[in-house]
Write a protein that holds these residues in place. Structure first.
Motif, short mmCIF file in Angstrom:
data_model
loop_
_atom_site.label_atom_id
_atom_site.label_comp_id
_atom_site.label_asym_id
_atom_site.label_seq_id
_atom_site.Cartn_x
_atom_site.Cartn_y
_atom_site.Cartn_z
N GLN A 1 0.84 -1.20 0.00
CA GLN A 1 0.00 0.00 0.00
C GLN A 1 0.88 1.25 0.00
O GLN A 1 1.80 1.38 0.78
CB GLN A 1 -0.90 0.02 1.24
CG GLN A 1 -1.81 1.24 1.31
CD GLN A 1 -2.60 1.26 2.61
OE1 GLN A 1 -2.47 0.39 3.44
NE2 GLN A 1 -3.41 2.29 2.77
N SER B 1 -12.69 -5.06 0.34
CA SER B 1 -12.76 -4.44 -0.98
C SER B 1 -13.91 -3.44 -1.04
O SER B 1 -13.79 -2.36 -1.63
CB SER B 1 -12.94 -5.51 -2.06
OG SER B 1 -11.82 -6.37 -2.13
N THR C 1 -13.01 -0.24 0.89
CA THR C 1 -12.00 0.58 0.21
C THR C 1 -12.45 1.06 -1.16
O THR C 1 -11.72 1.79 -1.84
CB THR C 1 -10.69 -0.21 0.05
OG1 THR C 1 -10.95 -1.44 -0.64
CG2 THR C 1 -10.07 -0.52 1.41
N GLN D 1 -12.99 -0.78 -3.83
CA GLN D 1 -12.44 -1.58 -4.93
C GLN D 1 -13.49 -2.55 -5.44
O GLN D 1 -14.53 -2.78 -4.81
CB GLN D 1 -11.20 -2.33 -4.44
CG GLN D 1 -10.07 -1.43 -3.96
CD GLN D 1 -8.91 -2.22 -3.40
OE1 GLN D 1 -8.94 -3.45 -3.36
NE2 GLN D 1 -7.88 -1.52 -2.96
N SER D 2 -13.22 -3.15 -6.59
CA SER D 2 -14.15 -4.11 -7.17
C SER D 2 -14.18 -5.39 -6.34
O SER D 2 -13.16 -5.84 -5.83
CB SER D 2 -13.77 -4.44 -8.61
OG SER D 2 -12.46 -5.00 -8.67
#
Length: 269
Positions: A70, A228, A231, A233-234
């Motif tokens: 990250q 996910s 955050t 995200q997908s």
């Protein structure tokens, strides 16, 4: 083992039929836990709030930890807290399952009492605590400027984990009637499972040789999916769907095993 008990509609209809009694047992369990405390049931909200504050201070200011690979974005302590919310629901349910039936011998010996709802009580109590943890998480995400609309999918993504926890709870509760050592064995296994699941680290950080174990671990799939979503995200919906199917099967098998064993509970207690 009865094949009728393996029918998914039978598994949940038997529980839904006694939903009022189940709700009262969950309410009683929660209130008893905090009875006599100065702040009472407010601890349901205060406990996750204090825990998150400690995470933010220790991992954000002292260790200054970062998620592997990250480079920016959400703080480590929020990612960690997200995984812990999901895992703690599972852990609280399974850890309390061995005594969920053994702890109520007077209920078990009543012929008309629906004994199969007793292992569901820990799931409901864990969900009560998990709900307040989730609200604290949403507040922290908003406060830190990391809120994404996908975070609202968090409760839905927990469905496989809840089914798995319920199935294991029925299975362990039945064994707990006959084997008292289950109260020692199960919490130890749950603690070990926490470190072999992607709670403190992402699955991508796992060595390639061990990756298949994580890929087929439904608990890890749910934790990664919730992270996910939080955050933005997908989400790997295919992996989540596979986990859902596996956990549904585990839930039905746990229920069938419990129903197969329940006739001897009264004699064992």
């Amino acid at each position: 083992m009865s094949f009728i008990a393996l029918h998914p509609l039978r598994t949940f209809s038997d529980t839904w039929r006694h939903r009022y009694l189940l709700a009262q047992l969950i309410k009683r369990d929660v209130l008893l836990r905090y009875r006599g405390a100065v702040f009472g049931v407010l601890w349901i909200f205060l406990s996750p709030l204090f825990m998150l504050a400690v995470f933010a201070f220790v991992f954000g200011n002292i260790f200054q930890s970062r998620w592997p690979e990250q480079t920016g974005g959400m703080p480590f302590w929020l990612l960690l807290y997200c995984g812990l919310i999901a895992f703690n629901i599972f852990a609280e349910t399974v850890s309390r399952a061995p005594t969920s039936v053994r702890g109520y011998p007077s209920f078990v010996k009543k012929i008309i009492f629906p004994v199969h709802i007793l292992p569901v009580v820990p799931v409901g109590v864990a969900l009560v605590h998990g709900t307040f943890n989730f609200l604290v998480l949403l507040a922290a995400l908003s406060w830190s400027g990391n809120f994404h609309a996908h975070a609202l999918l968090f409760p839905l993504l927990l469905l496989p984990l809840l089914l798995l926890a319920l199935g294991i709870s029925w299975f362990v509760a039945a064994w707990g009637v006959y084997i008292k050592d289950m109260t020692q064995i199960v919490p130890m296994l749950v603690q070990m499972l926490m470190f072999v699941s992607p709670v403190f680290y992402p699955a991508s950080a796992v060595p390639a040789a061990l990756r298949p174990f994580y890929d087929y671990n439904p608990l890890g799939t749910v934790i990664e999916s919730t992270r996910s979503a939080v955050t933005g995200q997908s989400i790997d919906w295919r992996a989540w769907g596979v986990a859902l199917g596996f956990c549904m099967a585990a839930c039905m098998l746990g229920y069938a095993f419990f129903q197969h064993s329940r006739d001897e509970f009264a004699d064992a207690l």
